[in-house]
Design a protein around this motif. Structure first.
Motif, PDB file in Angstrom:
ATOM      1  N   VAL A  64       0.831  -1.194   0.000  1.00 46.41           N
ATOM      2  CA  VAL A  64       0.000   0.000   0.000  1.00 46.41           C
ATOM      3  C   VAL A  64       0.869   1.248   0.000  1.00 46.41           C
ATOM      4  O   VAL A  64       0.608   2.225  -0.729  1.00 46.41           O
ATOM      5  CB  VAL A  64      -0.946  -0.007   1.218  1.00 46.41           C
ATOM      6  N   GLU A  67       2.183   1.898  -3.381  1.00 45.53           N
ATOM      7  CA  GLU A  67       1.148   2.468  -4.248  1.00 45.53           C
ATOM      8  C   GLU A  67       0.958   3.958  -3.977  1.00 45.53           C
ATOM      9  O   GLU A  67       0.794   4.760  -4.908  1.00 45.53           O
ATOM     10  CB  GLU A  67      -0.167   1.727  -4.025  1.00 45.53           C
ATOM     11  N   VAL A  68       0.998   4.343  -2.702  1.00 46.67           N
ATOM     12  CA  VAL A  68       0.832   5.756  -2.355  1.00 46.67           C
ATOM     13  C   VAL A  68       1.996   6.576  -2.901  1.00 46.67           C
ATOM     14  O   VAL A  68       1.811   7.681  -3.444  1.00 46.67           O
ATOM     15  CB  VAL A  68       0.708   5.921  -0.829  1.00 46.67           C
ATOM     16  N   CYS A  71       1.618   6.968  -6.567  1.00 46.23           N
ATOM     17  CA  CYS A  71       0.529   7.910  -6.859  1.00 46.23           C
ATOM     18  C   CYS A  71       0.997   9.346  -6.678  1.00 46.23           C
ATOM     19  O   CYS A  71       0.665  10.232  -7.485  1.00 46.23           O
ATOM     20  CB  CYS A  71      -0.659   7.605  -5.961  1.00 46.23           C
ATOM     21  N   TYR A  78      -3.241   8.137 -11.623  1.00 47.34           N
ATOM     22  CA  TYR A  78      -4.028   7.337 -10.692  1.00 47.34           C
ATOM     23  C   TYR A  78      -5.437   7.891 -10.488  1.00 47.34           C
ATOM     24  O   TYR A  78      -6.417   7.129 -10.433  1.00 47.34           O
ATOM     25  CB  TYR A  78      -3.323   7.261  -9.332  1.00 47.34           C
ATOM     26  N   LEU A  79      -5.519   9.200 -10.344  1.00 50.95           N
ATOM     27  CA  LEU A  79      -6.777   9.794  -9.859  1.00 50.95           C
ATOM     28  C   LEU A  79      -7.435  10.758 -10.839  1.00 50.95           C
ATOM     29  O   LEU A  79      -8.475  11.332 -10.512  1.00 50.95           O
ATOM     30  CB  LEU A  79      -6.524  10.527  -8.534  1.00 50.95           C
ATOM     31  N   CYS A  88      -3.574  11.505  -2.704  1.00 55.65           N
ATOM     32  CA  CYS A  88      -3.301  10.068  -2.829  1.00 55.65           C
ATOM     33  C   CYS A  88      -3.563   9.298  -1.540  1.00 55.65           C
ATOM     34  O   CYS A  88      -4.092   8.184  -1.567  1.00 55.65           O
ATOM     35  CB  CYS A  88      -1.855   9.859  -3.278  1.00 55.65           C
ATOM     36  N   THR A  89      -3.182   9.858  -0.407  1.00 56.15           N
ATOM     37  CA  THR A  89      -3.350   9.132   0.853  1.00 56.15           C
ATOM     38  C   THR A  89      -4.814   8.841   1.140  1.00 56.15           C
ATOM     39  O   THR A  89      -5.184   7.691   1.449  1.00 56.15           O
ATOM     40  CB  THR A  89      -2.748   9.943   2.013  1.00 56.15           C
ATOM     41  N   ALA A  91      -7.235   8.766  -0.962  1.00 58.41           N
ATOM     42  CA  ALA A  91      -7.863   7.973  -2.022  1.00 58.41           C
ATOM     43  C   ALA A  91      -7.489   6.499  -1.935  1.00 58.41           C
ATOM     44  O   ALA A  91      -8.305   5.622  -2.236  1.00 58.41           O
ATOM     45  CB  ALA A  91      -7.478   8.527  -3.393  1.00 58.41           C
ATOM     46  N   LEU A  92      -6.252   6.212  -1.548  1.00 62.13           N
ATOM     47  CA  LEU A  92      -5.772   4.828  -1.571  1.00 62.13           C
ATOM     48  C   LEU A  92      -5.823   4.130  -0.221  1.00 62.13           C
ATOM     49  O   LEU A  92      -5.827   2.901  -0.159  1.00 62.13           O
ATOM     50  CB  LEU A  92      -4.332   4.792  -2.098  1.00 62.13           C
ATOM     51  N   LEU A  93      -5.852   4.915   0.849  1.00 63.01           N
ATOM     52  CA  LEU A  93      -5.970   4.294   2.166  1.00 63.01           C
ATOM     53  C   LEU A  93      -7.430   4.280   2.614  1.00 63.01           C
ATOM     54  O   LEU A  93      -8.148   5.254   2.406  1.00 63.01           O
ATOM     55  CB  LEU A  93      -5.143   5.069   3.194  1.00 63.01           C
TER      56      LEU A  93
END
Length: 323
Positions: A64, A67-68, A71, A78-79, A88-89, A91-93
């Protein structure tokens, strides 16, 4: 006619089996309300801390974190084109609320979920009441005695049907009103805001539930006046409700799911009912759209046609058949 209706209402009210069903209906609705209130109770501090700990644990996962980082280096990949590295944080966490063990009370969610379920439960119990009311007269042999005092059979049938409709409607109104009164009081105590529009939607659903219950009791009464036995009516309705749903789903007819009784009953109670219909036709592009929308008008026309057919057959049969 009014006097005859009052007599049948008294008979409906004083019959012990129906009194137990009425009491059971109200208690069942109150029990569902209590269960709903418990399952949507506020989170404890320990549960919030545990959810945040799970978020922190997920954030330490090497995959994870990689990935952050990726991103943040290319957030638009990514977004989307307007993304920023800071997005990013979040959105991905996962957020802490995704680990909460239960949802908070939302009257709109309750209305479309438990509100529909309790409406169907009340209608189902009042089907038994309507059938029992007619079946008791046939089983005890009192129907013949009643016709000695009032020989016009249509008047007798109509008076009994009126008593069933009024008795079932009153029971459903008390049960559904109790269900929502408990939940709205709980929502108020928890500081959940309920808008005027939401209260209006609740009132409309209660009204539809009362109408469904009255119609269900009347339909069961009409069938029992034909079969002259409560068990026969309930067995037929069970086979139709269960077997009919299976049969409809297997029919090689486009949109056959539209004609299932359960689908229409739920469609009548819900504000917007979308159901899955495996028999739906594919579009020209070859993509099957199995999600169908059922309006209140479509549902009430179907259910009303079934009720009208049952009542016409029952009244005609009772008017001519020997005792």
């Amino acid at each position: 006619m009014t006097r005859l209706l009052l007599v049948e209402l008294s008979r409906f009210r004083t019959r012990r089996s129906i009194a137990l069903l009425v009491l059971g209906t109200v208690l069942a609705a109150a029990l569902v309300a209590g269960l709903t209130a418990y399952q949507t109770r506020p989170l404890t501090q320990d549960e919030r801390v545990d959810a945040q700990a799970q978020v922190d644990l997920a954030g330490r996962d090497p995959q994870v974190r990689a990935e952050v980082r990726a991103c943040r280096e290319a957030p638009t990949d990514y977004l989307g084109p307007e993304a920023e590295p800071a997005d990013c944080t979040s959105a991905l966490l996962p957020a802490a609320d995704s680990f909460y063990p239960r949802e908070a009370m939302d009257p709109a969610v309750v209305r479309e979920g438990r509100g529909v379920q309790v409406g169907l439960l009340v209608a189902g119990l009042l089907i038994v009441a309507g059938s029992t009311f007619a079946g008791g007269d046939w089983g005890s042999g009192s129907m013949a005695t009643q016709l000695l005092f009032e020989g016009r059979r249509r008047r007798v049938w109509l008076a009994k049907a009126g008593a069933v409709v009024l008795g079932c409607a009153a029971t459903a109104l008390v049960a559904l009103a109790a269900f929502w009164a408990v939940l709205l009081l709980v929502a108020r105590a928890r500081g959940v805001e309920v808008s005027g529009g939401e209260l209006s939607d609740v009132a409309l659903q209660v009204g539809r539930g009362v109408a469904l219950s009255a119609a269900a009791g009347l339909g069961a009464f009409a069938l029992t006046m034909v079969f002259r036995h409560t068990v026969a009516t309930l067995a037929l309705l069970f086979v139709y409700a269960v077997g009919g749903e299976v049969a409809v789903s297997l029919l090689p007819v486009d949109g056959a799911g539209r004609w299932a009784v359960g689908t229409n009953a739920v469609g009548w109670l819900r504000t917007d009912h979308t159901y899955d219909d495996p028999s739906a036709t594919c579009s020209l592009l070859g993509r099957c759209s199995q999600l169908q929308v059922l309006t209140h008008t479509e549902a009430v026309l179907f259910l009303g046609a079934l009720l009208a057919l049952a009542c016409v057959v029952s009244l005609a049969w009772f008017s001519r058949r020997d005792m």
